[in-house]
Structures are given as structure tokens and as C-alpha cells.
Design a protein around this motif. Structure first.
Motif, PDB file in Angstrom:
ATOM      1  N   PHE A   1       0.833  -1.201   0.000  1.00 34.81           N
ATOM      2  CA  PHE A   1       0.000   0.000   0.000  1.00 34.81           C
ATOM      3  C   PHE A   1       0.872   1.256   0.000  1.00 34.81           C
ATOM      4  CE2 PHE A   1      -3.894  -2.025   2.341  1.00 34.81           C
ATOM      5  CZ  PHE A   1      -4.239  -2.716   1.187  1.00 34.81           C
ATOM      6  N   ALA A   2       1.929   1.258   0.801  1.00 34.94           N
ATOM      7  CA  ALA A   2       2.835   2.408   0.874  1.00 34.94           C
ATOM      8  C   ALA A   2       3.622   2.555  -0.423  1.00 34.94           C
ATOM      9  CB  ALA A   2       3.785   2.264   2.061  1.00 34.94           C
ATOM     10  N   LYS A   3       4.112   1.443  -0.948  1.00 35.12           N
ATOM     11  CA  LYS A   3       4.912   1.493  -2.168  1.00 35.12           C
ATOM     12  C   LYS A   3       4.122   2.039  -3.350  1.00 35.12           C
ATOM     13  CE  LYS A   3       8.009  -1.953  -2.591  1.00 35.12           C
ATOM     14  NZ  LYS A   3       8.451  -3.376  -2.657  1.00 35.12           N
ATOM     15  N   ALA A   4       2.815   1.775  -3.350  1.00 35.49           N
ATOM     16  CA  ALA A   4       1.957   2.251  -4.437  1.00 35.49           C
ATOM     17  C   ALA A   4       1.388   3.639  -4.159  1.00 35.49           C
ATOM     18  CB  ALA A   4       0.814   1.257  -4.655  1.00 35.49           C
ATOM     19  N   GLY A   5       1.707   4.201  -2.987  1.00 39.89           N
ATOM     20  CA  GLY A   5       1.155   5.503  -2.626  1.00 39.89           C
ATOM     21  C   GLY A   5      -0.338   5.440  -2.343  1.00 39.89           C
ATOM     22  N   ALA A   6      -0.820   4.256  -1.949  1.00 38.32           N
ATOM     23  CA  ALA A   6      -2.257   4.039  -1.749  1.00 38.32           C
ATOM     24  C   ALA A   6      -2.719   4.311  -0.328  1.00 38.32           C
ATOM     25  CB  ALA A   6      -2.622   2.600  -2.138  1.00 38.32           C
ATOM     26  N   ALA A   7      -1.785   4.394   0.619  1.00 41.49           N
ATOM     27  CA  ALA A   7      -2.163   4.609   2.021  1.00 41.49           C
ATOM     28  C   ALA A   7      -1.052   5.342   2.753  1.00 41.49           C
ATOM     29  CB  ALA A   7      -2.445   3.273   2.713  1.00 41.49           C
ATOM     30  N   ASP A   8      -1.458   6.128   3.732  1.00 43.74           N
ATOM     31  CA  ASP A   8      -0.527   6.760   4.664  1.00 43.74           C
ATOM     32  C   ASP A   8      -0.504   5.940   5.942  1.00 43.74           C
ATOM     33  OD1 ASP A   8       0.220   8.952   3.093  1.00 43.74           O
ATOM     34  OD2 ASP A   8      -1.509  10.122   3.768  1.00 43.74           O
ATOM     35  N   HIS A   9       0.642   5.908   6.617  1.00 37.02           N
ATOM     36  CA  HIS A   9       0.795   5.232   7.896  1.00 37.02           C
ATOM     37  C   HIS A   9       1.085   6.275   8.973  1.00 37.02           C
ATOM     38  CE1 HIS A   9       1.896   2.107   4.942  1.00 37.02           C
ATOM     39  NE2 HIS A   9       1.363   1.267   5.798  1.00 37.02           N
ATOM     40  N   ASP A  10       0.240   6.348   9.979  1.00 42.17           N
ATOM     41  CA  ASP A  10       0.450   7.236  11.115  1.00 42.17           C
ATOM     42  C   ASP A  10       0.831   6.364  12.308  1.00 42.17           C
ATOM     43  OD1 ASP A  10       0.332   9.769  12.551  1.00 42.17           O
ATOM     44  OD2 ASP A  10      -1.412   8.899  13.544  1.00 42.17           O
ATOM     45  N   VAL A  11       1.995   6.596  12.895  1.00 42.79           N
ATOM     46  CA  VAL A  11       2.539   5.744  13.953  1.00 42.79           C
ATOM     47  C   VAL A  11       2.474   6.451  15.300  1.00 42.79           C
ATOM     48  CG1 VAL A  11       4.578   4.499  14.762  1.00 42.79           C
ATOM     49  CG2 VAL A  11       4.081   4.627  12.307  1.00 42.79           C
ATOM     50  N   THR A  12       1.935   5.753  16.302  1.00 39.53           N
ATOM     51  CA  THR A  12       1.903   6.238  17.679  1.00 39.53           C
ATOM     52  C   THR A  12       2.570   5.196  18.558  1.00 39.53           C
ATOM     53  OG1 THR A  12      -0.183   7.389  17.295  1.00 39.53           O
ATOM     54  CG2 THR A  12       0.426   6.966  19.590  1.00 39.53           C
ATOM     55  N   GLU A  13       3.585   5.603  19.302  1.00 43.38           N
ATOM     56  CA  GLU A  13       4.241   4.683  20.240  1.00 43.38           C
ATOM     57  C   GLU A  13       3.552   4.773  21.591  1.00 43.38           C
ATOM     58  OE1 GLU A  13       8.682   3.416  21.830  1.00 43.38           O
ATOM     59  OE2 GLU A  13       8.447   5.296  20.740  1.00 43.38           O
ATOM     60  N   PHE A  14       3.413   3.650  22.258  1.00 41.49           N
ATOM     61  CA  PHE A  14       2.848   3.634  23.605  1.00 41.49           C
ATOM     62  C   PHE A  14       3.476   2.505  24.406  1.00 41.49           C
ATOM     63  CE2 PHE A  14       0.342   0.283  21.845  1.00 41.49           C
ATOM     64  CZ  PHE A  14      -0.141  -0.467  22.902  1.00 41.49           C
ATOM     65  N   MET A  15       3.348   2.622  25.728  1.00 43.33           N
ATOM     66  CA  MET A  15       3.836   1.582  26.635  1.00 43.33           C
ATOM     67  C   MET A  15       2.624   0.895  27.252  1.00 43.33           C
ATOM     68  SD  MET A  15       7.064   3.449  28.468  1.00 43.33           S
ATOM     69  CE  MET A  15       7.358   2.033  29.502  1.00 43.33           C
TER      70      MET A  15
END
Length: 95
Positions: A67-81
């Protein structure tokens, strides 16, 4: 741990075309022990991934997502413990 929120940027027909490759990518990430859980959002505007790894590893895996390689989706990353978990998820508790 990380929560990854995927947001689709293209019509669902394009997502459906890329989905088999995306599923193979997911399976490989599970086999490596990187992903803990994943699934589509409801309504179907993207997906969610729970990952347990270093940020460097996660970033590399997300860059390889079809999905990322094709520019089809964005990834939003949240780190948590994870300070508390259900008993069945005790292995993921970081307390």
C-alpha cells in the motif's frame, strides 16, 4: 509498542487490487514476530496494526507495505507503553 493507523488515499478498487500483496506482507511481518494484531477500520477507510519491535524495524517494514509502495495509504505511527493488559496479553505488558 506501536499503533499504526493506515488511511487509504485511493479508491477501494485500487486497495482491493493491492490487497493480496498487502496480506502476504502482513503474514511475513507476523512470521517475524513484528505484528501483534491488525485489521480494517470500520467503515473501510484504512486499517490498524499493533506492532512490537523497534521503531527502525517498524519503519522499514512499513516502507515495504505494498500500500505504501503504491502511494495508496498513509501510515500514522503512535508509540505507547502497555502498562496494563488483559491476562491473555500479559506477554505484551511493559510495566
Amino acid at each position: 509498542m506501536f499503533v499504526v493507523s493506515l488511511t487509504y488515499k485511493v479508491p477501494l478498487a485500487e486497495i482491493d487490487r493491492l490487497a493480496p500483496a498487502h496480506m502476504e506482507w502482513l503474514k511475513a511481518c507476523y512470521a517475524e514476530g513484528v505484528f501483534v494484531a491488525s485489521g480494517p477500520k470500520k467503515p473501510r477507510t484504512g486499517g490498524v496494526i499493533i506492532a512490537r519491535c523497534s521503531r527502525d524495524v517498524l519503519d522499514a517494514r512499513l516502507a515495504a507495505d505494498p500500500f505504501a509502495k503504491a502511494g495508496a495509504a498513509d501510515h500514522d505511527v503512535t508509540e505507547f507503553m502497555a502498562k496494563m493488559t488483559a491476562a491473555a496479553l500479559a506477554a505484551y505488558n511493559e510495566a
